[in-house]
Design a protein around this motif. Structure first.
Motif, PDB file in Angstrom:
ATOM      1  N   THR A 161       7.236  18.226  18.465  1.00 53.58           N
ATOM      2  CA  THR A 161       6.476  18.054  17.394  1.00 53.58           C
ATOM      3  C   THR A 161       5.195  18.992  17.304  1.00 53.58           C
ATOM      4  O   THR A 161       4.344  18.590  16.541  1.00 53.58           O
ATOM      5  CB  THR A 161       6.049  16.353  17.365  1.00 53.58           C
ATOM      6  N   ASP A 162       5.266  20.090  18.362  1.00 56.45           N
ATOM      7  CA  ASP A 162       4.184  20.886  17.972  1.00 56.45           C
ATOM      8  C   ASP A 162       4.053  21.368  16.504  1.00 56.45           C
ATOM      9  O   ASP A 162       4.752  21.836  15.906  1.00 56.45           O
ATOM     10  CB  ASP A 162       4.353  22.164  18.661  1.00 56.45           C
ATOM     11  N   PRO A 163       2.799  21.397  15.852  1.00 58.09           N
ATOM     12  CA  PRO A 163       2.819  21.728  14.527  1.00 58.09           C
ATOM     13  C   PRO A 163       3.038  23.013  14.220  1.00 58.09           C
ATOM     14  O   PRO A 163       3.752  23.099  13.221  1.00 58.09           O
ATOM     15  CB  PRO A 163       1.066  21.197  14.313  1.00 58.09           C
ATOM     16  N   ASP A 164       2.753  24.102  14.952  1.00 59.24           N
ATOM     17  CA  ASP A 164       3.438  25.400  14.725  1.00 59.24           C
ATOM     18  C   ASP A 164       4.654  25.433  14.697  1.00 59.24           C
ATOM     19  O   ASP A 164       5.332  26.076  13.803  1.00 59.24           O
ATOM     20  CB  ASP A 164       2.798  26.321  15.864  1.00 59.24           C
ATOM     21  N   ALA A 165       5.445  25.081  15.291  1.00 65.34           N
ATOM     22  CA  ALA A 165       6.877  24.994  15.561  1.00 65.34           C
ATOM     23  C   ALA A 165       7.367  24.315  14.088  1.00 65.34           C
ATOM     24  O   ALA A 165       8.619  24.833  13.442  1.00 65.34           O
ATOM     25  CB  ALA A 165       7.558  24.323  16.787  1.00 65.34           C
ATOM     26  N   VAL A 166       7.013  23.072  13.925  1.00 65.60           N
ATOM     27  CA  VAL A 166       7.455  22.349  12.737  1.00 65.60           C
ATOM     28  C   VAL A 166       7.146  23.162  11.417  1.00 65.60           C
ATOM     29  O   VAL A 166       8.071  23.445  10.331  1.00 65.60           O
ATOM     30  CB  VAL A 166       6.854  21.066  12.421  1.00 65.60           C
ATOM     31  N   LEU A 167       5.798  23.886  11.346  1.00 66.64           N
ATOM     32  CA  LEU A 167       5.489  24.550  10.077  1.00 66.64           C
ATOM     33  C   LEU A 167       6.323  25.957   9.812  1.00 66.64           C
ATOM     34  O   LEU A 167       6.765  26.194   8.996  1.00 66.64           O
ATOM     35  CB  LEU A 167       4.190  24.840  10.163  1.00 66.64           C
ATOM     36  N   LEU A 168       6.674  26.463  11.001  1.00 64.77           N
ATOM     37  CA  LEU A 168       7.567  27.799  11.313  1.00 64.77           C
ATOM     38  C   LEU A 168       8.935  27.329  10.607  1.00 64.77           C
ATOM     39  O   LEU A 168       9.656  28.175   9.899  1.00 64.77           O
ATOM     40  CB  LEU A 168       7.534  28.486  12.507  1.00 64.77           C
ATOM     41  N   PHE A 169       9.428  26.210  10.876  1.00 64.31           N
ATOM     42  CA  PHE A 169      10.785  25.919  10.605  1.00 64.31           C
ATOM     43  C   PHE A 169      10.904  25.644   9.280  1.00 64.31           C
ATOM     44  O   PHE A 169      12.001  26.187   8.413  1.00 64.31           O
ATOM     45  CB  PHE A 169      11.217  24.290  11.405  1.00 64.31           C
ATOM     46  N   GLY A 170       9.955  24.944   8.364  1.00 65.06           N
ATOM     47  CA  GLY A 170      10.106  24.988   6.934  1.00 65.06           C
ATOM     48  C   GLY A 170       9.790  26.213   6.480  1.00 65.06           C
ATOM     49  O   GLY A 170      10.462  26.683   5.484  1.00 65.06           O
ATOM     50  N   THR A 171       8.912  27.082   6.877  1.00 63.99           N
ATOM     51  CA  THR A 171       8.749  28.591   6.434  1.00 63.99           C
ATOM     52  C   THR A 171      10.222  29.287   6.513  1.00 63.99           C
ATOM     53  O   THR A 171      10.388  30.057   5.450  1.00 63.99           O
ATOM     54  CB  THR A 171       7.565  29.080   7.205  1.00 63.99           C
ATOM     55  N   SER A 172      10.596  29.293   7.716  1.00 65.57           N
ATOM     56  CA  SER A 172      11.952  30.062   8.035  1.00 65.57           C
ATOM     57  C   SER A 172      12.873  29.485   7.006  1.00 65.57           C
ATOM     58  O   SER A 172      13.686  30.452   6.303  1.00 65.57           O
ATOM     59  CB  SER A 172      12.465  30.016   9.343  1.00 65.57           C
ATOM     60  N   LEU A 173      13.052  28.291   6.750  1.00 66.16           N
ATOM     61  CA  LEU A 173      14.230  27.570   5.931  1.00 66.16           C
ATOM     62  C   LEU A 173      13.769  27.880   4.538  1.00 66.16           C
ATOM     63  O   LEU A 173      14.608  28.515   3.896  1.00 66.16           O
ATOM     64  CB  LEU A 173      14.104  25.941   6.100  1.00 66.16           C
ATOM     65  N   GLY A 174      12.688  27.966   4.112  1.00 66.87           N
ATOM     66  CA  GLY A 174      12.413  28.616   2.743  1.00 66.87           C
ATOM     67  C   GLY A 174      12.845  30.018   2.425  1.00 66.87           C
ATOM     68  O   GLY A 174      12.789  30.487   1.191  1.00 66.87           O
ATOM     69  N   ALA A 175      12.258  30.713   3.492  1.00 59.95           N
ATOM     70  CA  ALA A 175      12.524  32.433   3.342  1.00 59.95           C
ATOM     71  C   ALA A 175      13.815  32.373   3.386  1.00 59.95           C
ATOM     72  O   ALA A 175      14.497  33.532   2.475  1.00 59.95           O
ATOM     73  CB  ALA A 175      11.710  33.090   4.483  1.00 59.95           C
ATOM     74  N   PHE A 176      14.698  31.864   4.044  1.00 56.71           N
ATOM     75  CA  PHE A 176      16.285  31.946   4.040  1.00 56.71           C
ATOM     76  C   PHE A 176      16.660  31.600   2.583  1.00 56.71           C
ATOM     77  O   PHE A 176      17.531  32.416   2.082  1.00 56.71           O
ATOM     78  CB  PHE A 176      16.966  31.122   4.957  1.00 56.71           C
ATOM     79  N   ALA A 177      16.255  30.705   1.997  1.00 61.54           N
ATOM     80  CA  ALA A 177      16.666  30.104   0.690  1.00 61.54           C
ATOM     81  C   ALA A 177      16.287  31.140  -0.315  1.00 61.54           C
ATOM     82  O   ALA A 177      16.838  31.644  -1.384  1.00 61.54           O
ATOM     83  CB  ALA A 177      16.320  28.836   0.489  1.00 61.54           C
ATOM     84  N   GLY A 178      15.011  31.527   0.029  1.00 63.12           N
ATOM     85  CA  GLY A 178      14.442  32.494  -1.210  1.00 63.12           C
ATOM     86  C   GLY A 178      15.394  33.922  -1.138  1.00 63.12           C
ATOM     87  O   GLY A 178      15.541  34.601  -2.180  1.00 63.12           O
ATOM     88  N   TRP A 179      15.524  34.417   0.042  1.00 68.03           N
ATOM     89  CA  TRP A 179      16.457  35.494   0.275  1.00 68.03           C
ATOM     90  C   TRP A 179      18.102  35.314  -0.450  1.00 68.03           C
ATOM     91  O   TRP A 179      18.339  36.167  -1.252  1.00 68.03           O
ATOM     92  CB  TRP A 179      16.495  36.121   1.445  1.00 68.03           C
ATOM     93  N   GLN A 180      18.456  34.045  -0.368  1.00 67.32           N
ATOM     94  CA  GLN A 180      19.687  33.939  -0.966  1.00 67.32           C
ATOM     95  C   GLN A 180      19.740  34.114  -2.553  1.00 67.32           C
ATOM     96  O   GLN A 180      20.565  34.648  -3.293  1.00 67.32           O
ATOM     97  CB  GLN A 180      20.427  32.523  -0.792  1.00 67.32           C
TER      98      GLN A 180
END
Length: 312
Positions: free
Chosen positions: A208-227
């Motif tokens: 539950t490290d905050p950085d890992a959780v925040l990066l997961f959301g950021t990466s997920l959103g970036a992937f969707a944005g690129w689609q």
């Protein structure tokens, strides 16, 4: 077990007090805020024909951030208990600058600055077109060396930490290059998929490290944005309408589901700052990745009219 080599004390004995400020400024070349700003500017400034290359750099940058987050949790090795210059010996006017640039907290192995500067500057050297390829790589190597030296000289890392950070980054870039070469026409998608995959893996050791959780959301959103960005480009290339093409439907569906999911997470977990923040960062990343493509597009209206929900 110590990771020190033993030269730091000799360097500290000859280094003048003002060197800590200079080293602190140099180390910012490998700091997350500066690397993020640099890669973001490159992505937004890219001409349409070079957007995929810029997206590749942005993708591996996000992947690198998740990679170093996970690795630090795996090894959980502390930083050196030393400083180049005691804050008390410096004028009070530079204390805020000293704390902001020349100190560090958290685990120390491997060095995040060394890893991230290697990932970003070598990626830019590969995909940019400024100067010759040799000049770009020499410049990137010089910056990585300077950043790595500054981390050790400031006393926030052992030499082994920065060597390991550079080595891990080089291995990661070689593996990523193999994927990009295998799918040369989908480098942007591969880059963001790589970021998402590494983000998921980093959640295992980081929990539950905050950085890992925040990066997961950021990466997920970036992937969707690129689609969504690629969907708009396909429409501009005459590959529409969406309802008649399975690849376009797939991209539109993925982008829509992820964005809706991020909104739902943000609203549902508003009382849990880390989870809500992950959703918000994901939405911001999706907007950031998509916006420069939508800005130049004449097909935004067509995209809205033929979204998956409207075409069923």
């Amino acid at each position: 077990m110590t990771r020190g080599i033993g030269w730091f004390d000799s360097f500290r004995a000859v280094a003048p007090d003002w060197s800590v400020v200079l080293l602190g400024l140099v180390t910012q070349l490998g700091d997350v805020w500066f690397l993020g700003f640099l890669v973001g500017v490159v992505y937004w400034a890219a001409v349409p024909d070079r957007r995929d290359e810029a997206a590749t750099v942005l993708g591996v940058t996000l992947a690198g951030l998740s990679l170093i987050t996970g690795l630090k949790e795996v090894f959980a090795l502390s930083r050196p208990d030393r400083v180049l210059v005691a804050a008390e010996t410096l004028p009070e006017t530079v204390h805020p600058l000293y704390r902001a640039t020349a100190t560090a907290t958290g685990y120390g192995f491997p060095s995040g600055h060394a890893l991230m500067s290697t990932v970003v500057y070598l990626s830019l050297a590969e995909y940019l077109s400024v100067g010759t390829r040799r000049q770009r790589y020499l410049g990137a190597a010089g910056i990585v060396t300077a950043v790595s030296f500054s981390r050790v000289a400031l006393g926030v890392h052992y030499l082994v930490d920065v060597v390991a950070g550079v080595a891990v980054a080089l291995v990661f870039l070689l593996l990523a290059a193999g994927l990009f070469d295998r799918y040369p026409d989908r480098r942007g998608t591969v880059g963001f998929a790589l970021a998402l995959g590494v983000a998921v893996l980093s959640l295992v050791p980081a929990r539950t490290d905050p950085d890992a959780v925040l990066l997961f959301g950021t990466s997920l959103g970036a992937f969707a944005g690129w689609q969504l960005a690629v969907l708009v480009r396909d429409l501009e290339a005459g590959n529409g309408p969406i309802r008649t093409s399975r690849p376009l439907i797939a991209r539109a569906t993925v982008a829509t589901l992820v964005v809706v999911g991020l909104v739902a997470v943000t609203v549902s977990y508003w009382a849990v700052p880390v989870i809500a923040g992950s959703g918000l960062l994901g939405l911001a990343a999706a907007a950031f990745v998509t916006a420069p493509v939508l800005y130049r597009s004449d097909h935004v209206g067509e995209l809205v009219r033929e979204s998956p929900a409207r075409s069923q």
